[in-house]
Scaffold this motif. Structure first.
Motif, PDB file in Angstrom:
ATOM      1  N   LYS A   1      52.538  65.617  57.167  1.00  0.00           N
ATOM      2  CA  LYS A   1      51.505  65.967  58.160  1.00  0.00           C
ATOM      3  C   LYS A   1      50.087  65.782  57.607  1.00  0.00           C
ATOM      4  CE  LYS A   1      54.340  69.005  60.971  1.00  0.00           C
ATOM      5  NZ  LYS A   1      55.641  68.643  60.418  1.00  0.00           N
ATOM      6  N   LEU A   2      49.855  64.605  57.070  1.00  0.00           N
ATOM      7  CA  LEU A   2      48.522  64.267  56.560  1.00  0.00           C
ATOM      8  C   LEU A   2      47.706  63.784  57.763  1.00  0.00           C
ATOM      9  CD1 LEU A   2      49.725  62.318  53.368  1.00  0.00           C
ATOM     10  CD2 LEU A   2      49.170  64.742  53.545  1.00  0.00           C
ATOM     11  N   ARG A   3      46.986  64.743  58.383  1.00  0.00           N
ATOM     12  CA  ARG A   3      46.389  64.503  59.697  1.00  0.00           C
ATOM     13  C   ARG A   3      45.392  63.338  59.723  1.00  0.00           C
ATOM     14  NH1 ARG A   3      48.272  68.616  62.749  1.00  0.00           N
ATOM     15  NH2 ARG A   3      48.822  70.476  61.592  1.00  0.00           N
ATOM     16  N   SER A   4      44.515  63.310  58.737  1.00  0.00           N
ATOM     17  CA  SER A   4      43.482  62.257  58.739  1.00  0.00           C
ATOM     18  C   SER A   4      44.134  60.881  58.661  1.00  0.00           C
ATOM     19  CB  SER A   4      42.546  62.422  57.551  1.00  0.00           C
ATOM     20  OG  SER A   4      42.251  63.759  57.328  1.00  0.00           O
ATOM     21  N   LEU A   5      45.125  60.790  57.797  1.00  0.00           N
ATOM     22  CA  LEU A   5      45.780  59.485  57.594  1.00  0.00           C
ATOM     23  C   LEU A   5      46.652  59.107  58.789  1.00  0.00           C
ATOM     24  CD1 LEU A   5      46.857  59.489  53.837  1.00  0.00           C
ATOM     25  CD2 LEU A   5      45.082  58.140  54.905  1.00  0.00           C
ATOM     26  N   SER A   6      47.387  60.089  59.298  1.00  0.00           N
ATOM     27  CA  SER A   6      48.284  59.767  60.411  1.00  0.00           C
ATOM     28  C   SER A   6      47.466  59.323  61.638  1.00  0.00           C
ATOM     29  CB  SER A   6      49.193  60.950  60.742  1.00  0.00           C
ATOM     30  OG  SER A   6      48.430  62.098  60.973  1.00  0.00           O
ATOM     31  N   ALA A   7      46.323  59.949  61.836  1.00  0.00           N
ATOM     32  CA  ALA A   7      45.455  59.551  62.961  1.00  0.00           C
ATOM     33  C   ALA A   7      44.975  58.122  62.776  1.00  0.00           C
ATOM     34  CB  ALA A   7      44.267  60.509  63.040  1.00  0.00           C
ATOM     35  N   TRP A   8      44.613  57.808  61.544  1.00  0.00           N
ATOM     36  CA  TRP A   8      44.124  56.450  61.233  1.00  0.00           C
ATOM     37  C   TRP A   8      45.226  55.408  61.476  1.00  0.00           C
ATOM     38  CZ3 TRP A   8      39.323  54.634  59.892  1.00  0.00           C
ATOM     39  CH2 TRP A   8      39.265  53.336  59.384  1.00  0.00           C
TER      40      TRP A   8
ATOM     41  N   ALA B   1      56.179  54.807  52.912  1.00  0.00           N
ATOM     42  CA  ALA B   1      54.771  55.239  52.853  1.00  0.00           C
ATOM     43  C   ALA B   1      54.355  55.883  54.180  1.00  0.00           C
ATOM     44  CB  ALA B   1      53.881  54.048  52.519  1.00  0.00           C
ATOM     45  N   VAL B   2      54.730  55.236  55.279  1.00  0.00           N
ATOM     46  CA  VAL B   2      54.391  55.773  56.608  1.00  0.00           C
ATOM     47  C   VAL B   2      55.122  57.099  56.840  1.00  0.00           C
ATOM     48  CG1 VAL B   2      54.510  55.341  59.096  1.00  0.00           C
ATOM     49  CG2 VAL B   2      53.911  53.477  57.547  1.00  0.00           C
ATOM     50  N   MET B   3      56.402  57.116  56.427  1.00  0.00           N
ATOM     51  CA  MET B   3      57.193  58.347  56.578  1.00  0.00           C
ATOM     52  C   MET B   3      56.502  59.524  55.873  1.00  0.00           C
ATOM     53  SD  MET B   3      60.725  59.320  54.785  1.00  0.00           S
ATOM     54  CE  MET B   3      59.757  59.863  53.391  1.00  0.00           C
ATOM     55  N   ILE B   4      56.011  59.268  54.654  1.00  0.00           N
ATOM     56  CA  ILE B   4      55.337  60.326  53.875  1.00  0.00           C
ATOM     57  C   ILE B   4      54.134  60.873  54.653  1.00  0.00           C
ATOM     58  CG2 ILE B   4      53.917  60.743  51.813  1.00  0.00           C
ATOM     59  CD1 ILE B   4      55.799  58.757  50.321  1.00  0.00           C
ATOM     60  N   VAL B   5      53.336  59.950  55.217  1.00  0.00           N
ATOM     61  CA  VAL B   5      52.124  60.357  55.949  1.00  0.00           C
ATOM     62  C   VAL B   5      52.474  61.321  57.095  1.00  0.00           C
ATOM     63  CG1 VAL B   5      50.253  59.512  57.447  1.00  0.00           C
ATOM     64  CG2 VAL B   5      50.806  58.302  55.330  1.00  0.00           C
TER      65      VAL B   5
ATOM     66  N   ASP C   1      45.253  62.080  48.037  1.00  0.00           N
ATOM     67  CA  ASP C   1      45.842  62.590  46.783  1.00  0.00           C
ATOM     68  C   ASP C   1      47.299  62.983  46.979  1.00  0.00           C
ATOM     69  OD1 ASP C   1      43.598  62.181  45.328  1.00  0.00           O
ATOM     70  OD2 ASP C   1      42.806  64.220  45.543  1.00  0.00           O
ATOM     71  N   ILE C   2      47.553  63.718  48.092  1.00  0.00           N
ATOM     72  CA  ILE C   2      48.943  64.124  48.381  1.00  0.00           C
ATOM     73  C   ILE C   2      49.811  62.885  48.594  1.00  0.00           C
ATOM     74  CG2 ILE C   2      50.431  65.361  50.035  1.00  0.00           C
ATOM     75  CD1 ILE C   2      47.912  67.170  50.595  1.00  0.00           C
ATOM     76  N   PHE C   3      49.279  61.955  49.362  1.00  0.00           N
ATOM     77  CA  PHE C   3      50.006  60.719  49.680  1.00  0.00           C
ATOM     78  C   PHE C   3      50.397  59.960  48.399  1.00  0.00           C
ATOM     79  CE2 PHE C   3      49.579  56.088  50.749  1.00  0.00           C
ATOM     80  CZ  PHE C   3      50.709  55.984  51.541  1.00  0.00           C
ATOM     81  N   LYS C   4      49.425  59.832  47.486  1.00  0.00           N
ATOM     82  CA  LYS C   4      49.701  59.093  46.239  1.00  0.00           C
ATOM     83  C   LYS C   4      50.733  59.826  45.371  1.00  0.00           C
ATOM     84  CE  LYS C   4      45.918  57.265  44.193  1.00  0.00           C
ATOM     85  NZ  LYS C   4      44.467  57.193  43.898  1.00  0.00           N
ATOM     86  N   ASN C   5      50.618  61.159  45.330  1.00  0.00           N
ATOM     87  CA  ASN C   5      51.595  61.939  44.555  1.00  0.00           C
ATOM     88  C   ASN C   5      53.008  61.778  45.104  1.00  0.00           C
ATOM     89  OD1 ASN C   5      49.699  62.933  42.789  1.00  0.00           O
ATOM     90  ND2 ASN C   5      49.273  64.752  44.017  1.00  0.00           N
ATOM     91  N   GLN C   6      53.110  61.778  46.445  1.00  0.00           N
ATOM     92  CA  GLN C   6      54.415  61.613  47.084  1.00  0.00           C
ATOM     93  C   GLN C   6      54.973  60.207  46.827  1.00  0.00           C
ATOM     94  OE1 GLN C   6      56.354  63.884  49.134  1.00  0.00           O
ATOM     95  NE2 GLN C   6      55.033  65.273  47.989  1.00  0.00           N
TER      96      GLN C   6
ATOM     97  N   ASP D   1      58.446  55.927  43.124  1.00  0.00           N
ATOM     98  CA  ASP D   1      58.056  54.862  42.200  1.00  0.00           C
ATOM     99  C   ASP D   1      57.310  53.735  42.924  1.00  0.00           C
ATOM    100  OD1 ASP D   1      57.839  53.993  39.654  1.00  0.00           O
ATOM    101  OD2 ASP D   1      59.725  52.877  39.625  1.00  0.00           O
ATOM    102  N   ILE D   2      56.471  54.145  43.890  1.00  0.00           N
ATOM    103  CA  ILE D   2      55.687  53.156  44.640  1.00  0.00           C
ATOM    104  C   ILE D   2      54.208  53.372  44.313  1.00  0.00           C
ATOM    105  CG2 ILE D   2      55.063  52.281  46.947  1.00  0.00           C
ATOM    106  CD1 ILE D   2      57.736  53.455  47.952  1.00  0.00           C
ATOM    107  N   THR D   3      53.508  52.289  44.031  1.00  0.00           N
ATOM    108  CA  THR D   3      52.060  52.387  43.799  1.00  0.00           C
ATOM    109  C   THR D   3      51.331  51.706  44.958  1.00  0.00           C
ATOM    110  OG1 THR D   3      52.015  50.313  42.585  1.00  0.00           O
ATOM    111  CG2 THR D   3      52.334  52.315  41.276  1.00  0.00           C
ATOM    112  N   LEU D   4      50.042  51.937  45.009  1.00  0.00           N
ATOM    113  CA  LEU D   4      49.260  51.304  46.081  1.00  0.00           C
ATOM    114  C   LEU D   4      49.228  49.792  45.901  1.00  0.00           C
ATOM    115  CD1 LEU D   4      46.322  53.842  46.424  1.00  0.00           C
ATOM    116  CD2 LEU D   4      48.159  53.464  48.037  1.00  0.00           C
TER     117      LEU D   4
END
Lengths: 241, 218
Positions: free
Chosen positions: B205-212, B197-201, B119-124, B129-132
């Protein structure tokens, strides 16, 4: 072939996942999907974007082909319409050049006067529709039939041909009314063509002038028809009483 | 995948399961009509056990192994699903009784944490102006390019100056990034959305995503 992936977004028709290679992928939507869920994704579940773009490009090309095909027909149709319009306009111009306006005046008989664009009378055709013959069943036929020879006034009409209608209108109206031979002037008219309003005005004015003139003449020559002033009439009435 | 299956004595069942995991997942997924969850999926466990059963019961003279294994897996998974449905309906009343007790306990699962991060990632991403869907189109297709893009995104996330500029401008300054991190402008320009997108992660500090992601490009 399968991959591990995290569900990022679930849309109506597909879902977006991030696989264990760091790829964002579109996959088929299935039951019980949750955002954040880690799933196994098979290669057949992946919606291939390259295929999609290929399909799009193919549809674009085929659309362009269809468009081009239709455009050919469209251009041909447009060209045909232009040619027809030009031809029609030319034909109409030539036909209207012969008689710019048609004036129809009806008194004791009808007169159909063809006038060119220079206000010159091109031809006169008239029909016998005298009020005496109104009940005649052949009336309509008479109107449509050229009666140049029947009227016996052929010479009169011939003398107006080639002349300006403005100059001869009073004479025409007088001719029609004289033939009528009635006290009440009842002259009808109709005009069609380019100068419709102008001719209507002119005819109306000519008729009005003629009516005034006739009234004056009648008053002068026929005192019986000339009513005395209201005072003198009252006096006479008193005498009788 | 092999067309004919021969059970060599040298291969143990676990290795066979590992080698045929794709087949097992496909069979179970086809039967359940859903994706198989990586963590704690009972249907997958049942499928794996059914596969092992098929290996043990397979008679080479009777034909191909895979159609047989598929039959066994489907049969076992279906009966498991039937039992599960029955159990759920029976224990529904008990669950309702203990509802208060369950409500008081707030257990955050791994999926919940991941959901928050997403959710945080998508909001950022929206800020830029980037979508998935855009990321699906723009993700680098080549593995090495992807690895380099992830590496650059991580480096930018640690660079306060650059993150400041990027968040201020709401876009990535291609020239400046290329000069600062000694990469080609073409590389930055071609992958800027994925890099953001990677920078945002990493920056958020989105831990689950950065680990993935780290695991993905390792």
């Amino acid at each position: 072939m399968y991959n591990k992936a995290i569900v990022f977004e679930i849309n109506e028709a597909y879902a977006i996942v991030l696989d264990d290679n760091g790829n964002f992928l579109k996959v088929r939507k299935k039951n019980d999907m949750k955002v954040g869920q880690k799933i196994f994704v098979l290669s057949e579940d992946i919606i291939n974007c390259t295929d999609e773009s290929k399909e799009k490009s193919i549809t674009k090309t085929s659309k362009a082909k269809i468009k081009r095909k239709y455009m050919k027909w469209l251009y041909t149709a447009a060209a045909t319409i232009v040619v027809i319009t030009v031809l029609a306009t030319t034909i109409l111009r030539t036909s209207t050049a012969k008689a710019d306006s048609m004036v129809y005046i009806e008194g004791s008989y009808g007169m159909e006067i063809k006038v060119d664009r220079h206000d010159r009378i091109k031809s006169i055709r008239y029909s016998n529709i005298s009020k005496d013959t109104d009940n005649n069943t052949d009336n309509d036929t008479d109107m449509d039939t050229n009666k140049d020879t029947e009227s016996g006034d052929n010479s009169n009409q011939d003398k107006w041909v080639g002349k300006n209608i403005d100059d001869v209108l009073p004479d025409i109206i007088r001719e029609i009314d004289e033939s009528q031979g009635e006290e009440v002037l009842d002259i009808k008219y109709s005009v069609s063509g380019h100068k419709e309003k102008r001719y209507e005005k002119k005819i109306k004015k000519s008729i009005d002038d003629y009516k005034d003139k006739v009234k004056k003449d009648r008053m002068q020559h026929d005192p019986m028809k000339n009513p005395p002033p209201p005072d003198s009439r009252d006096g006479e009435q008193e005498k009788y009483d | 995948m092999e067309t004919s299956f021969s059970i060599g004595s040298s291969k143990d069942v676990n290795k066979l399961i590992e080698e045929n995991m794709g087949f097992i997942i496909k069979s179970v997924s086809g039967c359940t009509h859903r994706y198989i969850s990586i963590e704690n999926d009972d249907a997958l466990s049942v499928g794996m056990m059914a596969f092992a059963e098929a290996v043990q019961k397979f008679d080479e003279n009777r034909g191909n192994f895979y159609p047989f294994a598929k039959l066994v897996i489907e049969s076992r998974v279906k009966s498991h699903l039937a039992k599960e449905t029955k159990y759920i309906s029976e224990s529904f009343e008990e669950i309702e009784e203990k509802e208060g007790e369950f409500a008081s306990r707030e257990v955050l699962t791994d999926t919940d944490n991941m959901q928050e991060d997403i959710d945080i990632f998508k909001n950022q991403l929206e800020l830029f102006d980037i979508t998935l869907d855009v990321l699906v189109q723009c993700s680098p297709k080549h593995r090495d390019t992807r690895r380099n893009a992830v590496s650059l995104g991580e480096r930018i996330a640690e660079d306060e100056y650059m993150t400041g500029i990027i968040y201020k401008k709401k876009k990535m300054p291609v020239k400046e990034t290329a000069l600062r991190y000694t990469v080609t402008e073409k590389f930055v320009k071609g992958n800027k959305k994925f890099i953001i997108a990677v920078m945002i992660v990493f920056y958020k500090k989105l831990r689950s995503l950065s680990a993935w992601i780290r695991e993905a490009v390792r």
